[in-house]
Design a protein around this motif. Structure first.
Motif, PDB file in Angstrom:
ATOM      1  N   ASP A   1     -14.580  17.827 -35.541  1.00  0.00           N
ATOM      2  CA  ASP A   1     -14.357  17.584 -36.970  1.00  0.00           C
ATOM      3  C   ASP A   1     -13.216  18.440 -37.514  1.00  0.00           C
ATOM      4  OD1 ASP A   1     -15.888  19.733 -36.459  1.00  0.00           O
ATOM      5  OD2 ASP A   1     -17.624  19.090 -37.611  1.00  0.00           O
ATOM      6  N   GLY A   2     -12.430  19.052 -36.614  1.00  0.00           N
ATOM      7  CA  GLY A   2     -11.249  19.772 -37.075  1.00  0.00           C
ATOM      8  C   GLY A   2     -11.540  21.151 -37.642  1.00  0.00           C
ATOM      9  N   ARG A   3     -12.777  21.662 -37.422  1.00  0.00           N
ATOM     10  CA  ARG A   3     -13.108  22.987 -37.954  1.00  0.00           C
ATOM     11  C   ARG A   3     -12.646  24.071 -36.996  1.00  0.00           C
ATOM     12  NH1 ARG A   3     -19.093  23.627 -38.326  1.00  0.00           N
ATOM     13  NH2 ARG A   3     -19.211  21.711 -37.131  1.00  0.00           N
ATOM     14  N   GLU A   4     -12.577  25.320 -37.532  1.00  0.00           N
ATOM     15  CA  GLU A   4     -12.387  26.473 -36.675  1.00  0.00           C
ATOM     16  C   GLU A   4     -13.706  26.744 -35.958  1.00  0.00           C
ATOM     17  OE1 GLU A   4      -9.426  28.270 -36.565  1.00  0.00           O
ATOM     18  OE2 GLU A   4      -8.661  26.615 -37.776  1.00  0.00           O
TER      19      GLU A   4
ATOM     20  N   GLY B   1     -12.922   9.458 -18.558  1.00  0.00           N
ATOM     21  CA  GLY B   1     -12.459  10.510 -19.469  1.00  0.00           C
ATOM     22  C   GLY B   1     -12.560  10.063 -20.910  1.00  0.00           C
ATOM     23  N   GLY B   2     -11.801  10.698 -21.779  1.00  0.00           N
ATOM     24  CA  GLY B   2     -11.763  10.294 -23.173  1.00  0.00           C
ATOM     25  C   GLY B   2     -13.021  10.642 -23.931  1.00  0.00           C
ATOM     26  N   MET B   3     -13.129  10.091 -25.127  1.00  0.00           N
ATOM     27  CA  MET B   3     -14.251  10.422 -26.013  1.00  0.00           C
ATOM     28  C   MET B   3     -14.663   9.159 -26.765  1.00  0.00           C
ATOM     29  SD  MET B   3     -16.186  12.779 -27.294  1.00  0.00           S
ATOM     30  CE  MET B   3     -17.332  12.780 -28.649  1.00  0.00           C
ATOM     31  N   VAL B   4     -15.952   9.084 -27.081  1.00  0.00           N
ATOM     32  CA  VAL B   4     -16.463   7.936 -27.831  1.00  0.00           C
ATOM     33  C   VAL B   4     -16.765   8.372 -29.261  1.00  0.00           C
ATOM     34  CG1 VAL B   4     -18.250   6.213 -27.952  1.00  0.00           C
ATOM     35  CG2 VAL B   4     -17.445   6.987 -25.764  1.00  0.00           C
ATOM     36  N   PHE B   5     -16.338   7.582 -30.213  1.00  0.00           N
ATOM     37  CA  PHE B   5     -16.630   7.867 -31.616  1.00  0.00           C
ATOM     38  C   PHE B   5     -17.440   6.721 -32.185  1.00  0.00           C
ATOM     39  CE2 PHE B   5     -12.727  10.074 -30.586  1.00  0.00           C
ATOM     40  CZ  PHE B   5     -12.988  11.339 -31.063  1.00  0.00           C
TER      41      PHE B   5
ATOM     42  N   LYS C   1     -18.807   1.323 -31.400  1.00  0.00           N
ATOM     43  CA  LYS C   1     -18.323   2.473 -30.630  1.00  0.00           C
ATOM     44  C   LYS C   1     -16.842   2.273 -30.326  1.00  0.00           C
ATOM     45  CE  LYS C   1     -22.684   3.660 -28.469  1.00  0.00           C
ATOM     46  NZ  LYS C   1     -22.982   4.770 -29.361  1.00  0.00           N
ATOM     47  N   VAL C   2     -16.090   3.342 -30.479  1.00  0.00           N
ATOM     48  CA  VAL C   2     -14.667   3.289 -30.160  1.00  0.00           C
ATOM     49  C   VAL C   2     -14.389   4.363 -29.125  1.00  0.00           C
ATOM     50  CG1 VAL C   2     -12.342   3.480 -31.060  1.00  0.00           C
ATOM     51  CG2 VAL C   2     -14.112   2.513 -32.484  1.00  0.00           C
ATOM     52  N   TRP C   3     -13.839   3.942 -27.989  1.00  0.00           N
ATOM     53  CA  TRP C   3     -13.462   4.911 -26.956  1.00  0.00           C
ATOM     54  C   TRP C   3     -11.990   5.208 -27.101  1.00  0.00           C
ATOM     55  CZ3 TRP C   3      -9.899   4.300 -22.935  1.00  0.00           C
ATOM     56  CH2 TRP C   3      -9.909   5.306 -21.966  1.00  0.00           C
ATOM     57  N   VAL C   4     -11.652   6.492 -27.106  1.00  0.00           N
ATOM     58  CA  VAL C   4     -10.257   6.895 -27.199  1.00  0.00           C
ATOM     59  C   VAL C   4      -9.943   7.744 -25.985  1.00  0.00           C
ATOM     60  CG1 VAL C   4      -8.521   8.028 -28.604  1.00  0.00           C
ATOM     61  CG2 VAL C   4     -10.444   6.935 -29.703  1.00  0.00           C
ATOM     62  N   GLY C   5      -8.938   7.355 -25.240  1.00  0.00           N
ATOM     63  CA  GLY C   5      -8.557   8.106 -24.046  1.00  0.00           C
ATOM     64  C   GLY C   5      -7.146   8.620 -24.168  1.00  0.00           C
TER      65      GLY C   5
ATOM     66  N   VAL D   1      -7.203  11.060 -33.536  1.00  0.00           N
ATOM     67  CA  VAL D   1      -7.460   9.618 -33.628  1.00  0.00           C
ATOM     68  C   VAL D   1      -8.914   9.381 -34.070  1.00  0.00           C
ATOM     69  CG1 VAL D   1      -7.610   7.467 -32.332  1.00  0.00           C
ATOM     70  CG2 VAL D   1      -5.729   9.023 -31.917  1.00  0.00           C
ATOM     71  N   GLY D   2      -9.846  10.129 -33.448  1.00  0.00           N
ATOM     72  CA  GLY D   2     -11.250   9.977 -33.793  1.00  0.00           C
ATOM     73  C   GLY D   2     -11.527  10.313 -35.243  1.00  0.00           C
ATOM     74  N   ARG D   3     -10.921  11.405 -35.715  1.00  0.00           N
ATOM     75  CA  ARG D   3     -11.148  11.803 -37.116  1.00  0.00           C
ATOM     76  C   ARG D   3     -10.573  10.778 -38.071  1.00  0.00           C
ATOM     77  NH1 ARG D   3      -9.025  17.504 -38.405  1.00  0.00           N
ATOM     78  NH2 ARG D   3      -9.804  16.991 -40.467  1.00  0.00           N
ATOM     79  N   THR D   4      -9.391  10.254 -37.730  1.00  0.00           N
ATOM     80  CA  THR D   4      -8.774   9.243 -38.598  1.00  0.00           C
ATOM     81  C   THR D   4      -9.678   8.020 -38.697  1.00  0.00           C
ATOM     82  OG1 THR D   4      -6.727   9.971 -37.586  1.00  0.00           O
ATOM     83  CG2 THR D   4      -6.600   8.089 -39.054  1.00  0.00           C
TER      84      THR D   4
END
Lengths: 297, 246
Positions: free
Chosen positions: A26-29, B156-160, B203-207, B217-220
């Motif tokens: 979440d972009g935190r420290e 790899g990557g991350m799921v949001f 679910k969105v996977w970003v690699g 990308v995930g935060r956006t």
């Protein structure tokens, strides 16, 4: 019994790798809390705390009872914690999970056994009548770090709570309704706060404050430090997990003190704001039951 | 644009006949949220926007729910739970019955060369079978061509997690015009290198190589979804987050 849905391997690996690079999702420290919010209810003693997406509601209530036979001069003070299925399908009613037991234990140790509430002041007639103060903690939404949020909610609820005023005259105990006399606050001695550190990696070398649920699922250990704004430590709970070096634990307590001071000043400010909101005509100071009574003419 | 007006409907509302497409050459197709009550009534069963497509002679209700209901042809991101004798049990959404993924439903898979997936691995797959009273079945290969078409294990990557509606908007052919999401193009324009796979199960996977880029990308995506941001706000958000990364 339904199990908690586990994160996938990709997620676990990514979160760990990102934390080693000091990046949080979440972009935190690493040592930054999520935004802490507190709203009081219309009644006295209802505190609704949100920490990011975690939400905990605490409600304090008082009732007249008989004190325990072995402690005739003490009132009764209890904290009841409940994790309902609304929070997660893995929680069931009447079947406490490990999380729930741990939260109850830690709250008990932090608030009750640290003597934050003066239980002797709850006694009205020795061995016969006393106040029983009860705080119900309901977790409404679980996104990690329940302990810190629950502890903050309990302390806020108890400091906000007012119990009915009483008087003893000629062996007759009178309990006044709020219309007759303004209710009185509890005799509160100090405000302890919980600060939970999460450790990641096999060595536990990455220490993170206010872990989210995803981070809690991949952490290799945690340590909860309870302390008040004066730096008096009420308890340290390090239940299993990877061993952590003493020096880094000392560092953790130092940061925890900063966070406890921050929480304490936030709580003071919110309590003052709420008091101003309730003090509509500016008469509350005059109405206070703690003022001297004018004898009847 | 094929969809002209989008009236709001509530469950049980009568639908005026002029909203129903009236092509005689194709049969009328009803999508999610609508039920046909014989002989000739069409009743919405959820609250949302009624969308009619005159070209395809179809209509459905666009709504945002939290529960994903599998439908054949949907692209989804599933998590392997365990392996059976000749199929994998996978989870499309938590706390629902598992979906099955046969071991041979991968590109050029034979009994000896099938991919070995550990519990917890992620696959990008297509729903083949989704009946009301049966466990759904998914595949990672096109049955007609035998090619994977980009489906298969996600490494790899991350799921949001995003809302189902946002996932559908991302998957639209013209996501910019119809879905009003521009974030992916904008993020690419900022010079971020990433791969993305959107599943209809929210679910969105970003690699990618760069951890920070994946997080941005995930935060956006999450902030666009949760805040219901418009195109202008999306531009601002992307600019702010991309700046914070450097």
């Amino acid at each position: 019994m339904p199990r908690e849905a586990e994160p996938s391997l990709n997620e676990k690996q990514f979160v760990l790798q990102a934390l080693h690079d000091s990046v949080r999702l979440d972009g935190r420290e690493l040592e930054q809390y999520r935004p802490l919010e507190l709203t009081f209810g219309d009644q006295y003693g209802v505190a609704d705390v949100t920490l990011g997406k975690t939400r905990v509601l605490a409600k304090a209530s008082a009732e007249l009872t008989v004190p325990y036979a072995d402690r005739p001069l003490d009132g009764i003070f209890n904290i009841a914690t409940e994790l309902s299925p609304m929070t997660s399908p893995a929680f069931e009613v009447n079947r406490p999970t490990e999380t729930e037991v741990l939260i109850s234990r830690l709250l008990e140790k932090t608030v009750r056994r640290s003597g934050a509430l003066d239980t002797e002041s709850l006694c009205l007639v020795a061995g016969q009548k006393c106040w029983s103060i009860r705080v119900d903690v309901h977790v409404l939404s679980h996104d990690g770090n329940l302990i810190d949020a629950a502890c903050f909610a309990v302390v806020a609820a108890l400091r906000h709570f007012r119990k009915p005023d009483t008087s003893m005259e000629g062996g007759v105990l009178t309990v006044y309704t709020p219309a007759e006399r303004e209710p009185v606050p509890l005799s509160w001695l100090h405000s302890p706060f919980c600060v939970t550190w999460s450790f990641f990696g096999e060595e536990g070398d990455v220490a993170v404050l206010d872990a989210t649920w995803m981070e809690e699922q991949v952490r290799s250990g945690s340590c909860t430090i309870s302390l008040n704004k004066h730096g008096e430590i009420c308890q340290i709970a390090k239940l299993g997990g990877v061993p952590v070096e003493a020096v880094s634990l000392l560092q953790c307590t130092n940061v925890a003190l900063v966070k406890a001071k921050d929480m304490s000043s936030k709580l003071d400010r919110w309590l003052a704001e709420d008091a101003r909101r309730r003090d509509k005509g500016g008469l509350l100071a005059e109405l206070s039951a703690e003022n001297d009574r004018v004898p009847d003419m | 644009m094929t969809t002209t007006e989008r009236p709001l409907v509530l469950p049980g509302d009568p639908i005026s006949p002029d909203l129903i497409p009236s092509s005689t050459s194709k049969p009328l197709r009803l999508g999610p949220g609508l039920r046909h009550v014989p002989p000739s009534d069409i009743v919405p069963v959820v609250a949302g926007q009624l969308i009619t497509n005159h070209q395809k002679n179809s209509m459905w209700v666009e709504y945002n729910s939290n529960r994903y209901i599998p439908a054949p042809g949907d692209l989804i991101i599933a998590q392997i739970l365990r392996s059976g004798p000749d199929l994998y049990f996978t989870s499309i959404s938590p706390y629902t019955p598992p979906a099955t993924l046969p071991h041979l439903s991968f590109e050029s898979a034979t009994k000896k060369t099938r991919p070995q997936l550990a519990p917890g691995a992620l696959v990008y797959a297509r729903v083949v079978l989704a009946n009301k009273h049966m466990d759904p079945e998914i595949e990672c290969v096109s049955q007609s061509t035998g090619k994977s078409d980009g489906l298969g294990e996600l490494k790899g990557g991350m799921v949001f997690d995003v809302s189902l509606q946002f996932a559908r908007r991302l998957l639209m052919a013209k996501s910019k015009e119809e879905g009003k999401v521009e974030v992916l193009e904008l993020l690419g324009g900022e010079g971020l290198a990433f791969e993305i796979a959107v599943g209809r199960n929210g679910k969105v996977w970003v690699g990618g190589e760069d951890v920070k880029a994946i997080v941005v990308v995930g935060r956006t995506l999450r902030e666009t979804d949760e805040g219901g941001l418009g195109v202008e706000a999306q531009r601002k958000l992307v600019r702010r987050l991309a700046k914070g990364m450097k």
